[in-house]
Design a protein around this motif. Structure first.
Motif, PDB file in Angstrom:
ATOM      1  N   ILE A   1      -9.916  -0.596  -2.214  1.00 53.15           N
ATOM      2  CA  ILE A   1      -8.644  -0.772  -2.912  1.00 53.15           C
ATOM      3  C   ILE A   1      -8.272   0.500  -3.680  1.00 53.15           C
ATOM      4  N   GLU A   2      -9.243   1.095  -4.326  1.00 58.11           N
ATOM      5  CA  GLU A   2      -8.980   2.296  -5.120  1.00 58.11           C
ATOM      6  C   GLU A   2      -8.647   3.501  -4.255  1.00 58.11           C
ATOM      7  N   LYS A   3      -9.364   3.662  -3.146  1.00 58.64           N
ATOM      8  CA  LYS A   3      -9.283   4.904  -2.381  1.00 58.64           C
ATOM      9  C   LYS A   3      -8.305   4.872  -1.211  1.00 58.64           C
ATOM     10  N   CYS A   4      -8.124   3.727  -0.567  1.00 54.45           N
ATOM     11  CA  CYS A   4      -7.470   3.713   0.742  1.00 54.45           C
ATOM     12  C   CYS A   4      -6.126   3.015   0.801  1.00 54.45           C
ATOM     13  N   VAL A   5      -5.821   2.156  -0.145  1.00 53.25           N
ATOM     14  CA  VAL A   5      -4.609   1.344  -0.067  1.00 53.25           C
ATOM     15  C   VAL A   5      -3.401   2.152  -0.530  1.00 53.25           C
TER      16      VAL A   5
END
Length: 505
Positions: A454-458
């Protein structure tokens, strides 16, 4: 063509594609050559499609089943699918007409891991082919076959088929001879299998030609038609960003001592992002690279030209028109660096694990726990198939999946609460990369993976929406290993189907 068909017995069987197509009866199972638009028969499939149309117009039933190595071209998959006469297709396709027939239910599609197909047909999981229709670049004086620009499942189709039709293609460079490594395994089926004796990407363990029983050859067709090669799109900002994240990750693995300075053998799927990665490698300080993959792409040719890629092992080419021409003109040079193998060897899990391959493949979507869907849009609409991605993902030393974070102009998120179809489970997926960032999932439990993804890819448009779902799932779930709200897990897909967007109003 005399020098291309050097065996008198084979030369005596030269005929037109239409005459060869007349030999095929209704209900035949045909094993075609071809892999990613290279090395497929060019003349026979349209002639067979015409025969099928004539039969249909006369009110006669005429259907065939078609096996290949992987995707082919409109002259094969497209021409046959448009007749409505393909009963079964396997193991991989990417043709719009074939895809339409599959999704309409007029053609059955068995989506098999590419490394498994030959063995499953040999074992009788599928009906064995009545015909093998194989493109070659030449027939030697002693009756052996020089493969063309792909190997795929050709060895198996030639072995198992009752009858063989050969297309000898003079467009394919004569200098391809010596590039192929055709391994005839001892004990191809359990319990008699022996280890595949490959310990480095450049090992040659077979012979340069394919064998065929001359008594099975019923027709030889002459052709000079080129492979259907499609230009790659220019590298866009998202592809460049994804490539840079992956390259930074690889550099960090080297710095950490996990992998050597020249990396480990590389595998990548086909497309814009893989070519962006290869372009990044070209302009990096990395040297003495190797590749153990399934297709040779433009970027690999550039790396060979630059002296950075010492060897590339694959089963086929997937080149743009300019690079296909370059390959044909300089095949004598490139065969020193390129090895084309049967796909049950190029994609062999035992070898992939032994070599420690680093894999990179595309996806349609991933969920917040790391499961990946690479085949079905909205869970039901087949795109192309799993191809070789599963072969490499399950056995890779480091397995990566790449995709832009959104599709359809931002109306679809590539990261969702739960994937609508699972091709690669969380157990096999190590790294997910979008243009937003890279999530290294190795060693993490599901809830830890969710936070990183959620933090890196969304995409920012969807980040709070997914974070809200995850937090509510954790708060309401009785069991905390993999929290979900089952009534909402596929609500993003339902919303898209109803409103045309996954975004909440």
């Amino acid at each position: 063509m005399a020098e291309r068909i050097a065996n008198a017995s084979f030369a005596s069987k030269v005929m037109s594609a239409s005459d060869a197509a007349a030999l095929v009866p209704n209900g035949a199972v045909i094993g075609f050559s071809g892999f990613t638009g290279s090395g497929y028969p060019k003349e026979f499939p349209p002639a067979l499609a015409q025969r099928m149309r004539v039969a249909r117009d006369a009110g006669e039933d005429f259907r065939i089943s078609a096996y290949t190595g992987a995707s082919t071209a409109p002259e094969l998959d497209g021409a046959l699918a448009e007749t409505g006469g393909v009963q079964l297709r396997s193991p991989y396709q990417s043709d719009p007409s074939m895809r339409k027939a599959i999704n309409a239910g007029t053609t059955y599609y068995s989506d098999v891991h590419l490394s498994f197909m030959a063995g499953q047909v040999a074992a009788g999981f599928f009906p064995k082919p009545d015909f093998a229709v194989i493109e070659v670049s030449a027939i030697t004086a002693d009756g052996e076959l020089v493969p063309s620009s792909s190997v795929g499942n050709n060895r198996t189709w030639l072995e198992l088929a009752d009858k063989v039709i050969l297309e000898v293609n003079s467009w394919q460079s004569e200098d391809l001879r010596g590039m192929h490594d055709i391994y005839y395994p001892i004990g191809a089926l359990p319990p008699n299998r022996v280890p595949v004796p490959i310990t480095s990407a450049g090992d040659r363990i077979g012979q340069a030609t394919l064998k065929v029983d001359p008594a099975k050859v019923v027709a030889v067709i002459k052709t000079s038609d080129p492979d259907r090669n499609t230009p790659f799109k220019p590298i866009d900002d998202d592809s460049r960003a994804i490539a840079n994240y992956l390259l930074d990750f690889l550099h960090y693995q080297v710095k950490s001592g996990l992998i050597p300075k020249n990396l480990l053998p590389l595998q990548s799927g086909v497309g814009n992002i893989p070519n962006a990665v290869l372009d990044g490698l070209l302009h990096s300080d990395l040297e003495n690279l190797s590749s153990y993959t399934e297709v040779i792409q433009d970027g690999m040719i550039d790396l060979i030209d630059a002296g950075k890629l010492t060897v590339a092992s694959a089963t086929a080419f997937s080149l743009s028109p300019d690079y296909a021409h370059k390959m044909n003109e300089n095949a004598a040079f490139y065969r020193k660096h390129i090895i084309l193998r049967p796909q049950d060897i190029s994609n062999n899990g035992e070898v992939i694990r032994r070599l420690g391959v680093i894999s990179s493949n595309g996806m349609i979507e991933a969920d917040m726990y790391g499961n990946v869907n690479s085949t079905h849009v909205m869970g039901t609409r087949m795109m192309n198939g799993i191809g070789g991605s599963g072969d490499f993902t399950r056995s890779a030393f480091i397995s990566c999946f790449v995709s832009p974070s959104t599709a359809k102009g931002g109306k679809i998120s590539a990261i969702v609460p739960m994937v609508s179809h699972v091709d690669h489970t969380e157990h096999d997926v190590h790294v997910i990369i979008t243009e937003q960032g890279l999530a290294d999932l190795r060693g993490l439990a599901p809830r830890q993976r969710a936070k990183v993804i959620i933090e890196k890819c969304v995409h920012p448009d969807y980040r709070e929406q997914l974070k809200d779902y995850y937090e509510r799932a954790c708060a309401t779930s009785t069991f905390q290993q993999t929290p979900h709200i089952l009534s909402e897990a596929l609500s993003w897909h339902e919303r898209f189907n109803e409103t045309g967007s996954m975004l909440q109003a």
